[in-house]
Design an enzyme around this catalytic site. Structure first.
Site, PDB file in Angstrom:
ATOM      1  N   GLU A   1     -23.089  44.702  41.014  1.00  9.70           N
ATOM      2  CA  GLU A   1     -22.087  45.535  41.654  1.00  9.70           C
ATOM      3  C   GLU A   1     -21.370  44.717  42.578  1.00  9.70           C
ATOM      4  O   GLU A   1     -21.833  44.158  43.575  1.00  9.70           O
ATOM      5  CB  GLU A   1     -22.991  46.790  42.527  1.00  9.70           C
ATOM      6  CG  GLU A   1     -22.192  47.986  42.790  1.00  9.70           C
ATOM      7  CD  GLU A   1     -21.845  48.044  44.485  1.00  9.70           C
ATOM      8  OE1 GLU A   1     -20.937  47.177  44.836  1.00  9.70           O
ATOM      9  OE2 GLU A   1     -22.261  48.998  45.219  1.00  9.70           O
TER      10      GLU A   1
ATOM     11  N   CYS B   1     -17.304  47.525  49.473  1.00  7.08           N
ATOM     12  CA  CYS B   1     -16.693  47.510  48.295  1.00  7.08           C
ATOM     13  C   CYS B   1     -16.058  48.841  47.648  1.00  7.08           C
ATOM     14  O   CYS B   1     -15.034  48.446  46.698  1.00  7.08           O
ATOM     15  CB  CYS B   1     -17.698  47.098  47.269  1.00  7.08           C
ATOM     16  SG  CYS B   1     -19.261  48.317  47.265  1.00  7.08           S
TER      17      CYS B   1
END
Length: 475
Positions: A255, A289
């Site tokens: 991720e 993110c």
């Protein structure tokens, strides 16, 4: 343990606090003061953690789901009880505001533990019917073995627990390699599980100084006892992890970075959209993110939305924010200056505002961003958001997808059909209609596409940490 009058963060191996020969300092991003030291694992120390996890695997994989469930529920209670303590570790080491630390990260970690506890008995095999007469078959789902989890500093309880809980719940044992920026925060994860009664070796926690990262990471991935890896962090480092894993034929869950778009259509609730975009862009100084990096707004409401955004930003997100290091501030200011030099203009904030430390800057909104500016493509990972005006759905989609990333996105419209139409075409692991791009919960799958990684945490996470074994037999 204290050393020269300072606290030293230990590693956890076999449920014992362990101190290695080397150590490194941990500083406050907000003030620059020396908070404490952390024990630093060498390659040999890291392999001791692997040995511990390997020894624990056989008994843990055979433990009953109900026993694992009870440990997870107890861990949830402990994290909740120690919430203020855990929040302080995170706020000290990452300069997180109280809301992001004890008000958000800790409660979400508690929810995750409870949610995963309830999912543990759900791992099931199947009994298919083979084609041959007189034969039967079973498909078992088995844990991999020793897992390496690598998590970052920016949401250490959410991402740190996520790096280990699904794998442990499925019967694996885990080595958690913590960020050098927040070793005490990650130590607390192992300590809470230890207090909850997790058996020795099921979760080992180590940290190391930055200069040792390449050697320690390579040794852990290459060790044949480590069967799978998960990594949350930058795309640049994720590529290195993936390459090492690929060379050793090991599966990896990644991720990585993002450049999340938020599309504001002409029928959107502008006040609600502005509040969500301001929060999505500036929460924890944009060091998430999934942070909103690009606001793509319909030309008919662009000016009205800009006014609403400025009001929302001034109401809750105009204060000076602290980044994890000086490099993040420099990067954002360079991106902004490059865009302005090529024709963009500042909509909100002050680029050259004087701050008392080099790790601080004010949130900035910049309009007129277009292709050819560094900010158009580069993830800022800071409190900077771009405004881009469009006229058609096709143009909005082209710009939303004109990025190497694809982790999260947002769409604001009162027409659900239009929202779903956008969601279908946006290249992203998640699209949130009338909600901010920052959204993650254990009950939903979470992960990216393109350079944002592959594999999924969240509700399908249990399946990531088991593999099938086909068994056939004569009746």
């Amino acid at each position: 343990m204290t050393h020269n009058g300072r606290f030293k963060v230990p590693a956890i191996i076999d449920n014992k606090d362990v101190y290695f020969d080397a150590s490194f300092p941990v500083q406050s991003p907000a003030s620059g003061i020396h908070l404490h030291d952390s024990t630093s694992a060498s390659v040999a120390d890291a392999l001791t953690a692997v040995e511990s996890a390997q020894k624990a695997f056989h008994s843990w994989k055979n433990s009953k789901p109900v026993a694992r469930r009870d440990i997870f529920l107890k861990a949830a209670q402990i994290v909740e009880k120690r919430g203020d303590e855990l929040g302080k570790y995170m706020m000290d080491e990452t300069a997180a505001p109280e809301f992001w630390g004890s008000g958000f990260n800790v409660p979400l970690a508690v929810d995750m533990l409870k949610d995963v506890a309830g999912r543990i008995p759900s791992v099931q095999g199947t009994i298919p019917v083979p084609g041959a007469e007189g034969k039967s078959a079973m498909i078992w789902k088995e844990p991999y073995g020793v897992i390496l989890g690598i998590a970052p500093w920016n949401a250490p309880y959410i991402l740190g627990f996520r790096a280990v809980v699904f794998a442990i719940a499925a019967g694996n044992t885990v080595i958690l390699k913590s960020s050098e920026n927040s070793p005490r925060t990650f130590w607390a994860i192992g300590d809470c599980f230890r207090e909850a009664g997790l058996p020795d070796g099921v979760l080992n926690v180590i940290a190391h100084k930055p200069s040792d990262a390449p050697a320690v990471t390579k040794a852990l991935i290459e060790d044949p006892r480590v069967k799978k890896i998960n990594f949350t962090g930058s795309t640049q480092v994720g590529k290195i992890i993936a390459e090492l894993a690929g060379r050793n034929l090991k599966p990896v869950l990644l991720e990585l970075g993002g450049k999340a778009p938020a599309i504001i259509w002409e029928d959107a609730d502008l006040q609600s959209a502005a509040q969500a975009c301001a929060m999505g862009a500036y929460l924890f100084a944009g060091q998430i993110c999934m942070s909103t990096e690009r606001i793509i707004v319909h030309k008919n409401i662009a000016e009205a939305f800009e006014r609403e955004f400025i009001a929302a930003a001034k109401a809750g997100w105009s204060d000076v924010q602290v980044l994890i290091n000086e490099a993040g501030v420099k990067k954002n200011k360079l991106l902004i200056k490059d865009a302005v030099s090529k024709g963009a203009s500042i909509l909100h904030g002050e680029v050259e505002a004087f701050e008392d430390t080099n790790t601080k800057m004010k949130p900035v909104g910049i309009k007129g961003v277009r292709e050819g500016m560094d900010l158009y493509k580069t993830e800022s990972f800071g409190p900077t958001v771009s405004f881009i005006v469009v006229d058609t759905e096709e143009e909005a989609l082209r710009i939303a997808n004109d990025t190497e990333y694809g982790l999260s996105a947002a769409v604001f419209t009162e027409d659900l059909r239009r929202g779903l139409r956008f969601a279908k075409e946006i290249e992203s692991g998640a699209v949130h209609i009338n909600g901010m791009s920052v959204h993650d919960e254990s009950g939903l799958p979470h992960g990216g596409v393109k350079q944002s990684g592959y594999g999924r945490f969240g509700s399908v996470g249990m399946e990531e940490w088991v593999r099938t074994k086909t068994v056939t037999y004569k009746d």
